[in-house]
Structure formats: C-alpha cells, structure tokens
Motif scaffolding. Structure first.
Motif, PDB file in Angstrom:
ATOM      1  N   UNK A   1       0.861  -1.178   0.000  1.00 29.17           N
ATOM      2  CA  UNK A   1       0.000   0.000   0.000  1.00 29.17           C
ATOM      3  C   UNK A   1       0.902   1.234   0.000  1.00 29.17           C
ATOM      4  N   UNK A   2       0.450   2.335  -0.630  1.00 32.34           N
ATOM      5  CA  UNK A   2       1.307   3.515  -0.683  1.00 32.34           C
ATOM      6  C   UNK A   2       1.806   3.905   0.696  1.00 32.34           C
ATOM      7  N   UNK A   3       3.086   4.278   0.761  1.00 37.11           N
ATOM      8  CA  UNK A   3       3.684   4.623   2.050  1.00 37.11           C
ATOM      9  C   UNK A   3       5.001   5.345   1.855  1.00 37.11           C
ATOM     10  N   UNK A   4       5.525   5.873   2.941  1.00 35.54           N
ATOM     11  CA  UNK A   4       6.780   6.641   2.919  1.00 35.54           C
ATOM     12  C   UNK A   4       7.976   5.705   3.060  1.00 35.54           C
ATOM     13  N   UNK A   5       9.154   6.252   2.738  1.00 35.48           N
ATOM     14  CA  UNK A   5      10.396   5.489   2.880  1.00 35.48           C
ATOM     15  C   UNK A   5      10.599   5.050   4.337  1.00 35.48           C
ATOM     16  N   UNK A   6      10.210   5.904   5.291  1.00 39.37           N
ATOM     17  CA  UNK A   6      10.437   5.547   6.702  1.00 39.37           C
ATOM     18  C   UNK A   6       9.545   4.359   7.110  1.00 39.37           C
ATOM     19  N   UNK A   7       8.384   4.216   6.470  1.00 41.54           N
ATOM     20  CA  UNK A   7       7.541   3.048   6.756  1.00 41.54           C
ATOM     21  C   UNK A   7       8.217   1.769   6.255  1.00 41.54           C
ATOM     22  N   UNK A   8       8.825   1.909   5.064  1.00 36.41           N
ATOM     23  CA  UNK A   8       9.551   0.778   4.502  1.00 36.41           C
ATOM     24  C   UNK A   8      10.735   0.419   5.408  1.00 36.41           C
ATOM     25  N   UNK A   9      11.392   1.445   5.936  1.00 40.17           N
ATOM     26  CA  UNK A   9      12.524   1.216   6.847  1.00 40.17           C
ATOM     27  C   UNK A   9      12.042   0.478   8.096  1.00 40.17           C
ATOM     28  N   UNK A  10      10.874   0.862   8.605  1.00 42.31           N
ATOM     29  CA  UNK A  10      10.345   0.195   9.802  1.00 42.31           C
ATOM     30  C   UNK A  10      10.074  -1.277   9.512  1.00 42.31           C
ATOM     31  N   UNK A  11       9.494  -1.534   8.329  1.00 38.90           N
ATOM     32  CA  UNK A  11       9.225  -2.931   7.952  1.00 38.90           C
ATOM     33  C   UNK A  11      10.542  -3.716   7.872  1.00 38.90           C
ATOM     34  N   UNK A  12      11.478  -3.194   7.076  1.00 37.97           N
ATOM     35  CA  UNK A  12      12.683  -3.962   6.738  1.00 37.97           C
ATOM     36  C   UNK A  12      13.657  -4.054   7.909  1.00 37.97           C
ATOM     37  N   UNK A  13      13.887  -2.939   8.586  1.00 34.97           N
ATOM     38  CA  UNK A  13      14.949  -2.921   9.610  1.00 34.97           C
ATOM     39  C   UNK A  13      14.630  -3.823  10.798  1.00 34.97           C
ATOM     40  N   UNK A  14      13.351  -4.095  11.031  1.00 30.97           N
ATOM     41  CA  UNK A  14      12.994  -4.939  12.166  1.00 30.97           C
ATOM     42  C   UNK A  14      12.870  -6.418  11.836  1.00 30.97           C
ATOM     43  N   UNK A  15      13.083  -6.793  10.582  1.00 34.14           N
ATOM     44  CA  UNK A  15      12.921  -8.210  10.208  1.00 34.14           C
ATOM     45  C   UNK A  15      14.013  -9.068  10.854  1.00 34.14           C
ATOM     46  N   UNK A  16      13.629 -10.215  11.334  1.00 34.52           N
ATOM     47  CA  UNK A  16      14.594 -11.099  11.995  1.00 34.52           C
ATOM     48  C   UNK A  16      15.213 -12.100  11.024  1.00 34.52           C
TER      49      UNK A  16
END
Ligand SMILES: *Cc1c(COP(=O)(O)O)cnc(C)c1O
Length: 389
Positions: A312-327
């Motif tokens: 869904x449309x979103x900002x780069x910081x949302x993408x960072x939140x998704x990716x940076x927290x992946x285990x």
C-alpha cells in the motif's frame, strides 16, 4: 534417466580423480607438457583439453559437462559471473553494425551492458515490451538483427513472455534467441524445448545455492553457438574461479531438492501476503491472479522462491520500519541462497519500451529454506510496523 538421477550423476568421473566423488578444485595457471610433441598437439586445438589455467581446468570442465547435461545442451561455457555470461552470449552473436531486440524487463546490468559497452562497439539495442505479440515482434526485425534477448519472468516485475511464439519468429529469420533463464533454472524451464538457442544462468543464484560464489554459465543448444560462445569467453579472458566453479558443481547436485522447498515457501508466503490489507498486489507467476499465469503453467514445471509484492502507498520511513525490524529476511542483492531476503526495487528507471505503474513501493522477496511459519510471523510483524510507522 530421470531428472533427479541426472542431477546426481551428470558429468561425474570419479575414476579420473582417485575415486573422489566430486572433481577436486584444481588451482592452475601453468600446465606442463611431457614433450614437444604433446605441446604441439595441444596447439592444434587450444579450445579443448587442459592446456592453460585460463582455458579451463578439470574442475571447470566437470561443472560445464554436468550443467550442460542437466539442461540438455550441446555444451556449456562457464564464466566468472552471471553478467559475464550475458556479455559473452551477446558478444558471441553481435558485432559492429548489428541490431538487437531486448525485452524491456531484463536485469538492469544487462540493459547497462547493451546501452553502454555494446553501443560503444556499434551494436544498436532496441527494447521491446516483454508481452509483445509474435506478429508485432516480426515487424521489428531488420536485416542486421542478430539476437532476441528475453528474460521470462523478469526478475523484478515477473512478466512472462510467450517464449515459444517469439522464439519461433526469430528462428524463421535466423536470429539467435538468448534467454536469461536464472529464474527458470536448468530444471524448471526447458529452454531448448521452447526455442532458445543460448540459455544463460546466473549460477551465482540457485545453482551455487549458498550465497558464497560468483558464477555464470551459457548453455548452448548447438555446436556452432557453443564454439562462438567458447571463443568469445576465451577472447575476453573470462574464466570462472576454481573454488567458485567447484561450488557450482556441488550446488547442482542438490538443486532438485532445494528448489521445491523454495517454491513451496515462496508460494505460501505470496498467498498469505495476498490476503494482507497492507499489500496491494502480489507478482508471482504461479498464482492464478498473475496476468501470464497461463504461460507459466504451459511452459514451466515449477517456480523458484523469487517474487514481489506492491505494498500500500507509504513513505520510505515506513519501509525502513518494515525492513529494519525483520529477523529472518536479510536486506541485500542477489537471491537463490538458502536464506530469505527482501529488496526494495523501483523498476520505473530501467524501462524504455513500457511503463512501470505502481502506487506503492515494490518489495522483492526471496523465500529461503526457513520454516514457513517463522517467515510468515516475521513478515506479519513487518507489515504491522509498516502501517504503524
Ligand atoms: C543476479 C542476476 C544476474 C547476474 O548474475 P551475477 O552472477 O550477479 O553477475 C543476471 N540475471 C539475473 C536475472 C540475475 O538475477
């Protein structure tokens, strides 16, 4: 011989190596000759046999004969990377004054090679919609068209060309058909049965399978192409590193066991993602909602673990939140190893014949060999972070 058996037995010669199961790693530059007569004999055909490290070692020939047999090629030429294999295939068929037709969804560095080095050498590249019809493609051929280069599916956007139909019109005009078959692998897409002349693989991906080597291979349907590709690779001074080509030969043995797990995990993840509110679109050829699903069903015998989702449309910081927290998903280029990966991609900048349209960011996912429940839980938490950030 069935495919699983071929993967285990192709190209092996234990008797030549003290009974070793795998052809050992030969590190070599100089190869010594017994006599001047032996040396003279080697000069008669410098492109076959073991004469000099750069021209091939038993390790290299073992990999090449195995991968050629698995895909049903006349012969294989290995190179130091997947991109080197693409360059070798193109330079083997095209020269100054020639024209190439290249699918618009090809791997970015393939496009850079065509637009940069090949253009400088006087080769003109024309990009075509990967979904072009055979009739429309037929109108694009010129007297100097030497090759049609396809990548089905494209490794960011996953369009699937009608390979047999496009290859048929190319062959009618004596134009060589090259395919980047990295996604299809030597066992899930039978390139030669679908009209391909040169099947190119980034063996770096599933053939090596463990993210620890760079390797490419060009599998050639016919002797004439094989000779041209071999001579071109040697003229360029390309040779696969001994440890890397060894890892390619070793990886090939388990390809048939690893791919079904990548496929099952990828499809389960894609199906789960399709139900999530944060996901707009899933691009996976093995799903019924893929626009060319019928072509995948007709032409492929399986799917690897690589696909993409439009969020869904979103900002780069949302993408960072998704990716940076992946285990469990790494962030990085390449794919085909045992581990899961994500990569945010923007195909819009590497297109000229078509337009990439998406409202939200595109996330490419490689499903590794982890437990699917862990992969789904990890991604669920990531999607929650995406919408909360
Ligand atoms: C990675 C890749 C390549 C290039 O392979 P390297 O070994 O990284 O040079 C070519 N084509 C596709 C589709 C790829 O994904």
């Amino acid at each position: 011989m069935k495919q699983a058996t071929r993967l285990v037995h192709a190209g092996r010669k234990p008797a030549d190596h003290y009974g070793m199961v795998n052809t050992p790693v030969y590190h070599a530059s100089t190869v010594l000759f017994d006599s001047l007569a032996d040396f003279d004999a080697s000069q008669a055909d410098p492109f076959s046999g073991v004469h000099y490290g750069r021209l091939g070692t038993p390790t290299q020939f073992a990999f090449e004969s195995a991968v050629a047999e698995v895909e049903g090629a006349h012969g294989a030429v290995s190179t130091c990377s997947g991109l080197a294999a693409i360059a070798t295939a193109l330079l083997a068929v095209a020269g100054a004054g020639d024209h190439l037709l290249v699918a618009d969804n090809v791997y970015g560095p393939t496009r850079k090679f065509c637009d940069g080095l090949l253009a400088r050498l006087g080769v003109e590249t024309e990009y075509v919609d990967p979904l072009i019809s055979a009739d429309e493609l037929d109108r694009r051929f010129r007297d100097n068209t030497r090759a049609l280069f396809l990548e089905a599916p494209g490794s960011l956007t996953f369009e699937i060309s009608d390979v047999p139909a496009l290859a048929a019109v190319a062959r009618e005009r004596d134009v060589s058909v090259i395919a980047d078959n990295t996604w299809g692998t030597p066992i899930y897409f039978d390139a030669f049965a679908h009209g391909i002349d040169l099947s190119v693989h980034a063996a770096t991906k599933y053939i090596v399978g463990h993210s620890d080597a760079m390797l490419g291979v060009v599998n050639c349907r016919e002797a004439a192409h094989y000779r041209a590709v071999r001579h071109t690779s040697i003229a360029l001074g390309y040779c696969a590193g001994p440890d890397d080509v060894y890892l390619g030969a070793r990886g090939l043995r388990t390809l048939g066991q690893r791919l079904p797990v990548h496929e099952a995990n990828g499809l389960a993840l894609a199906n789960w993602l399709a139900e999530q509110p944060g996901v707009t679109r899933v691009l996976h050829p093995a799903r019924a909602d893929h626009p060319q699903h019928h072509l995948w069903r007709r032409d492929f015998t399986g799917a690897c673990g690589l696909f993409a989702v439009e969020l869904a449309p979103g900002e780069r910081r949302q993408l960072a939140a998704l990716i940076d927290g992946l285990a469990f998903y790494g962030l990085g280029a390449s794919w085909g190893g045992y581990e899961s990966l994500v990569l945010p991609v923007d195909p819009a900048g590497s297109r000229s014949a078509t337009r990439w349209q998406a409202d939200g960011p595109l996330l490419r996912i490689h499903a590794g060999l982890e437990d699917i429940a862990d992969l789904i839980d990890d991604m669920a938490a990531g999607l929650a972070r995406y919408s909360a950030a």
